[in-house]
Motif scaffolding. Structure first.
Motif, short mmCIF file in Angstrom:
data_model
loop_
_atom_site.label_atom_id
_atom_site.label_comp_id
_atom_site.label_asym_id
_atom_site.label_seq_id
_atom_site.Cartn_x
_atom_site.Cartn_y
_atom_site.Cartn_z
N LEU A 29 -7.58 -4.02 -1.08
CA LEU A 29 -6.63 -5.00 -1.60
C LEU A 29 -7.44 -6.18 -2.10
O LEU A 29 -8.49 -6.49 -1.53
N PRO A 30 -7.02 -6.83 -3.15
CA PRO A 30 -5.78 -6.58 -3.87
C PRO A 30 -5.85 -5.29 -4.68
O PRO A 30 -6.93 -4.80 -5.00
N VAL A 31 -4.69 -4.76 -4.99
CA VAL A 31 -4.60 -3.57 -5.82
C VAL A 31 -5.06 -3.97 -7.22
O VAL A 31 -4.51 -4.87 -7.83
N ASP A 32 -6.08 -3.29 -7.71
CA ASP A 32 -6.68 -3.61 -9.00
C ASP A 32 -5.86 -2.97 -10.13
O ASP A 32 -5.70 -1.75 -10.15
N PRO A 33 -5.35 -3.76 -11.07
CA PRO A 33 -4.56 -3.19 -12.17
C PRO A 33 -5.33 -2.14 -12.98
O PRO A 33 -4.75 -1.15 -13.42
N ALA B 213 0.83 -1.20 0.00
CA ALA B 213 0.00 0.00 0.00
C ALA B 213 0.87 1.26 0.00
O ALA B 213 0.57 2.23 -0.70
N SER B 214 1.97 1.24 0.76
CA SER B 214 2.88 2.39 0.78
C SER B 214 3.57 2.61 -0.56
O SER B 214 3.71 3.74 -1.02
N VAL B 215 3.99 1.52 -1.19
CA VAL B 215 4.64 1.63 -2.49
C VAL B 215 3.67 2.19 -3.53
O VAL B 215 4.02 3.07 -4.32
N VAL B 216 2.44 1.71 -3.51
CA VAL B 216 1.42 2.21 -4.44
C VAL B 216 1.18 3.70 -4.19
O VAL B 216 1.14 4.51 -5.11
N ARG B 217 1.02 4.07 -2.92
CA ARG B 217 0.80 5.47 -2.58
C ARG B 217 1.97 6.34 -3.02
O ARG B 217 1.79 7.42 -3.60
N ASP B 218 3.19 5.87 -2.79
CA ASP B 218 4.37 6.64 -3.20
C ASP B 218 4.46 6.78 -4.72
O ASP B 218 4.83 7.83 -5.23
#
Length: 132
Positions: free
Chosen positions: A117-121, A103-108
């Protein structure tokens, strides 16, 4: 290579005391890593009117060994002397770190936090396209 900058590995560090069966401990940590990655990136079991959309595994993607990065398990065998119990079970401790990290990597990367979650493409693509 020590892993720095290498995106093809995954490191787990666990502290639960000295494992009784080291190979079983490593297997537990590696299996948990696969479970976490699936939860965060691929496994999405939706239900419509109480019926799951996937009726078997051909419509539900669970990571396999071919989908996994190299998992390196590191054990911290020394426990806090003040811990009231001493040893800890290794079963579920592996499930605590990946979701917040992803979640942090996606936010960054996107400047938007994932709401589920899961992160939807498709969601990621929508965010990227909106930023153009």
């Amino acid at each position: 290579m020590d892993g720095a900058g290498d995106v093809h590995w995954y490191r787990r560090v666990a502290t639960c005391g000295k494992p009784l069966v080291p190979a079983a401990f490593e297997g537990q940590m590696t299996g948990g890593a696969a479970q976490e990655l699936g939860f965060c990136l691929t496994e999405d079991l939706r239900a419509v009117d109480g019926v799951f959309s996937a009726q078997n595994l051909d419509g539900y993607f669970i990571p396999t060994i071919a989908d996994m990065p190299d998992v390196r398990v590191h054990l911290l065998a020394e426990l806090d002397a003040d811990h009231p119990v001493g040893i800890r079970g290794a079963g579920e401790i592996v499930l605590n770190a990946v979701a917040p990290a992803i979640a942090s990597v996606v936010r960054d990367a996107l400047s938007v936090s994932p709401q589920r979650l899961p992160v939807d493409p498709d969601w990621v693509l929508d965010i990227l396209e909106a930023g153009r």
